[in-house]
Write an enzyme that holds these catalytic residues in place. Sequence first.
Site, PDB file in Angstrom:
ATOM      1  N   LYS A 157       0.886  14.345   0.958  1.00 14.81           N
ATOM      2  CA  LYS A 157      -0.613  14.520   0.396  1.00 14.81           C
ATOM      3  C   LYS A 157      -0.726  16.714   0.261  1.00 14.81           C
ATOM      4  CE  LYS A 157      -2.005  10.509   3.600  1.00 14.81           C
ATOM      5  NZ  LYS A 157      -2.741   9.786   2.484  1.00 14.81           N
TER       6      LYS A 157
ATOM      7  N   LYS B 240      -8.528  14.013   4.348  1.00 10.96           N
ATOM      8  CA  LYS B 240      -7.338  12.575   4.729  1.00 10.96           C
ATOM      9  C   LYS B 240      -6.431  12.808   5.950  1.00 10.96           C
ATOM     10  CE  LYS B 240      -6.213  13.461  -0.084  1.00 10.96           C
ATOM     11  NZ  LYS B 240      -6.680  12.536  -0.388  1.00 10.96           N
ATOM     12  N   ARG B 241      -5.048  12.042   6.200  1.00 13.99           N
ATOM     13  CA  ARG B 241      -4.699  12.259   6.984  1.00 13.99           C
ATOM     14  C   ARG B 241      -3.859  13.478   6.612  1.00 13.99           C
ATOM     15  NH1 ARG B 241      -3.734   7.837  11.105  1.00 13.99           N
ATOM     16  NH2 ARG B 241      -2.098   9.552  11.336  1.00 13.99           N
TER      17      ARG B 241
ATOM     18  N   LYS C 284     -14.667   8.468  -3.387  1.00 12.85           N
ATOM     19  CA  LYS C 284     -15.782   9.140  -3.434  1.00 12.85           C
ATOM     20  C   LYS C 284     -15.720   9.793  -3.051  1.00 12.85           C
ATOM     21  CE  LYS C 284     -13.892   6.396   0.407  1.00 12.85           C
ATOM     22  NZ  LYS C 284     -12.760   5.940   1.800  1.00 12.85           N
TER      23      LYS C 284
ATOM     24  N   THR D 131      -8.414   6.427  -1.992  1.00 12.43           N
ATOM     25  CA  THR D 131      -9.729   6.024  -2.020  1.00 12.43           C
ATOM     26  C   THR D 131     -11.089   7.072  -1.957  1.00 12.43           C
ATOM     27  OG1 THR D 131      -9.751   5.401   0.199  1.00 12.43           O
ATOM     28  CG2 THR D 131     -10.008   3.319  -2.154  1.00 12.43           C
TER      29      THR D 131
ATOM     30  N   HIS E  34       0.707  -0.906  -0.120  1.00  5.46           N
ATOM     31  CA  HIS E  34      -0.187   0.017  -0.193  1.00  5.46           C
ATOM     32  C   HIS E  34       0.810   0.924  -0.031  1.00  5.46           C
ATOM     33  CE1 HIS E  34      -4.038  -2.155   0.422  1.00  5.46           C
ATOM     34  NE2 HIS E  34      -2.792  -2.580   1.209  1.00  5.46           N
TER      35      HIS E  34
HETATM   36  C1  26V Z   1       1.913   1.819   8.160  1.00  4.95           C
HETATM   37  C2  26V Z   1       2.198   1.812   9.048  1.00  4.95           C
HETATM   38  C3  26V Z   1       3.853   2.495   9.293  1.00  4.95           C
HETATM   39  C4  26V Z   1       4.462   1.447  10.371  1.00  4.95           C
HETATM   40  C5  26V Z   1       3.738   2.024  11.583  1.00  4.95           C
HETATM   41  C6  26V Z   1       2.322   1.360  11.562  1.00  4.95           C
HETATM   42  C7  26V Z   1       2.146   1.926  10.473  1.00  4.95           C
HETATM   43  C8  26V Z   1       0.633   1.749  10.091  1.00  4.95           C
HETATM   44  C9  26V Z   1      -0.771   1.930   8.906  1.00  4.95           C
HETATM   45  C10 26V Z   1       0.748   1.648   8.209  1.00  4.95           C
HETATM   46  C11 26V Z   1      -0.780   2.188   6.678  1.00  4.95           C
HETATM   47  C12 26V Z   1      -0.060   3.671   5.285  1.00  4.95           C
HETATM   48  C13 26V Z   1      -0.665   2.591   4.385  1.00  4.95           C
HETATM   49  C14 26V Z   1      -2.006   2.957   3.645  1.00  4.95           C
HETATM   50  O1  26V Z   1      -2.226   3.304   4.485  1.00  4.95           O
HETATM   51  N1  26V Z   1      -1.549   2.594   2.778  1.00  4.95           N
HETATM   52  C15 26V Z   1      -2.827   3.810   1.580  1.00  4.95           C
HETATM   53  O2  26V Z   1      -3.771   2.671   1.308  1.00  4.95           O
HETATM   54  C16 26V Z   1      -4.996   3.262   0.954  1.00  4.95           C
HETATM   55  C17 26V Z   1      -5.301   1.999   0.936  1.00  4.95           C
HETATM   56  O3  26V Z   1      -4.642   1.468  -0.188  1.00  4.95           O
HETATM   57  C18 26V Z   1      -4.378   3.928  -0.446  1.00  4.95           C
HETATM   58  O4  26V Z   1      -5.668   4.276  -1.109  1.00  4.95           O
HETATM   59  C19 26V Z   1      -3.647   5.557   0.091  1.00  4.95           C
HETATM   60  O5  26V Z   1      -3.060   5.780  -1.595  1.00  4.95           O
HETATM   61  C20 26V Z   1      -2.159   4.821   0.893  1.00  4.95           C
HETATM   62  O6  26V Z   1      -1.994   5.481   0.748  1.00  4.95           O
END
Ligand code: 26V
Length: 813
Positions: free
Chosen positions: A550, A544-545, A656, A652, A355
């Site tokens: 971003k 968004k975050r 929406k 995403t 992701h």
């Molecule tokens: C990453 C990490 C890094 C380590 C610490 C904890 C933690 C928790 C969550 C994440 C996830 C980051 C990746 C993420 O959210 N990616 C997003 O995924 C979406 C669904 O595929 C996508 O639409 C977004 O563009 C993407 O940033």
Amino acid sequence: MKLSVSEFKEDYIAAIKGTSARQIEDTTPLERYNALGELMKDYIGNLWANTNKTYREEHSKQVYYFSMEFLTGKFLENNLTNLSIYDVVEQGLKELGISLDVLAEVEVDQGLGNGGLGRLAACFMDAMSSTSIPGHGCGIRYKNGLFEQRIIDGYQVEFPDRWLVNNNVWEYKRPNKAVIVKFNGRVDTYMDGDTLKFAHVDYDAVRAVPYDTPILGFENNTVNTLRLWSAEEIDDIFDFENFSRGNYLSAFEKKHSVEIITQILYPNDAYEEGKLLRLKQEYFFVSAGIQSIFTTFKKMGVPIEQFSEHIAMHINDTHPALAVPELMRILLDEEGLDWDMAWKITTSCISYTNHTIMSEALEKWPHFMMRDLLPRITMIIDEINRRFIESLKYVYLYTDEEKIHNMAIIKDGMVKMAHLAIVGSHSVNGVAKLHTEILKTKELKDFYNIYPTKFNNKTNGIMHRHWLLNANPDLTDYVEGLIGDGFKKNPIVLRDLLKYRDDKVVQNALFDIKHKNKENLAKFIYEKQGVKIDPYSIFDMQAKRIHEYKRQHLNILHVLSLYNKLKANPNLDIPPRTFIFAGKSAPSYYVAKQIIKLITTVADMINNDTSIKNKLKVVFLPNYGVSLASKMIPAADVSEQISTASKEASGTGNMKFMMNGAITLATLDGANIEIMNEVGENNIVLFGLKDQEVFKYYQDGSYNAYELYNTTPAIKQVVDQLVNGFLPAAKEEFAPIVDRLLRFNDEFFVLKDFESYCDAQERIGLYYRDKPHWMKMSLTNIACSGVFSADYTIEKYASSIWNINRKPLDFKL
Ligand code: 26V
């Protein structure tokens, strides 16, 4: 299901008695909500039991979606929609003097996720049920979800999200299905006949208790399961000796050290901290989940060699990548298979979605930490790594030492989870076309070269029944009146709207629906924040975050420039605009938090300046989550998707907003590119560098942000205003942001894209003034959004990754 208003009322009155033992008129909204929840569970129960029975009897292949995060939000309205009893229940409650809206407000969001990744998992759960795929979620029941964000003096302040205080009516605790997860200790080896065996001894046992939530499909009788695990104490962990000696507190310490595992969701989404507790969480739910899958599998009475014909396991990012060694452990140590057979089963079962390409977010763990916590698992990882390196040596004929070193699973004392996930699975997918291309040609190029057939793209999708049907009922009703209700099950049918593109009556009706949604949001904002916004202004949203990639700061710098223009010429003839921001920053991400403070500071200054005649307003809405998104998105005119090209894997939110008729203002990044391909270049507003240009700048280092700043007065003016006393804030307040832009050479090309972004914003203003043109664009966006339904995405996962056929259930309630 079939239910009349009078049947519902009768059931509901009984449910109120059963759950609260009070007269209906004496009950609180919470009691009324709980009674409704319990009644719904009753309705769902039969379907759920029947679904499981059918799966068991037919030996259907099951898929388990492992995710650290499920950002499901609220269940009530979605369940009512999917059972097709929304109107009946609303009417029945009304006749009893109860408002469904009020009860729906009582429910608290289940916010067990950070952002896109967690919300995607929730949309996928709905899509699996709605497309009749036997698919279940496996995750963690965090006692505290993502923190509650409040804005105090313009800053983000975090508060705990105690979402369980009033209980969670949708879940079933299943203590009889608890399993033991083992940490620490050591591994003894011994010979059993002529085979070498491994025994994990002296370990700390943690009891994993599952909580199951039914996930209903839309009008198809399918109910799958979301199983979330909670760490609870084992009776004998309680230290009676200590307790009876009067050491009350320390007697509870061990209990506390166990329960802490599922206390909190880590609030980072782009930065890996490497904390031991997070590693514990990862192994905890993966081990519990796989153990319970084995229990289900054993009931089928099928030989273990056929495991992968009946079970698929999907890992949502690398967070559950320990599924690879855990499945190996069970197959080797408990099922007695040899390595090759166990490896074949493991790699055939497991598939992995990537992701993000942000290197800070790629998980890696110190090998020593993992070895202490998970001794047997680490032995297995060592062996997977050894064999993988051997095979690489063969492929590269022992020549390319550096490449082999870089591809290893264990490198420089760290275990790289992405490498483990790729090697241990049969499919690796990206989440939008561009993202997958970048994985193949850059980030994971070496892996793609040796495993070309593993890599594939699955563009993300959204749960259109939530983001359109539930969130925007007026638009839904109107669309239904025009093209029938086929789009509810098959959203591609929304394309039928295209024939109304030039129809003035339809355009006006869509304008009115949007306007009403905007009025509702304006009212909400006024009640919450006391800021008056004009529903006739352009509602421009970035939700968004908060992250530098971003580029919320690009947005606010443009707002400043617009403000400057209005100050210079208060009669400037522009359509009035309202810029609405929402999003959380990771608590430890200092610059992102300063970006929030910058937005709120600019907002205060502009909103209190009467000289600009209400032509500009800025709002930051706190605590962005599923519920707030559902209020905001139907009211948006413009959807800001302005990440640095190449950085946003998919997005995403973009889908929406589009589905609700907003026009996307975008860089060519992530799924924005696919949105452009659907709607055509005339129905999206594009700007900025393209991914290849970004890569080129990174490569040749030829971008000089400071020079650009010095030579472009429009840029210099707004950047200077952050630190020259123009803003009502301490002089040094925003210096860290300016430093990132100038001293650290603007890693995300905010300044480079600034002018192109301002031009694009100007085009937005021009288009909006031409109402028929704008409404035609808006309608085109709604009409072309159907392909982004998660139903289609999930069908592609099922057929090309999981090898699962859909089989609609014919059981009727
Ligand atoms: C990453 C990490 C890094 C380590 C610490 C904890 C933690 C928790 C969550 C994440 C996830 C980051 C990746 C993420 O959210 N990616 C997003 O995924 C979406 C669904 O595929 C996508 O639409 C977004 O563009 C993407 O940033």
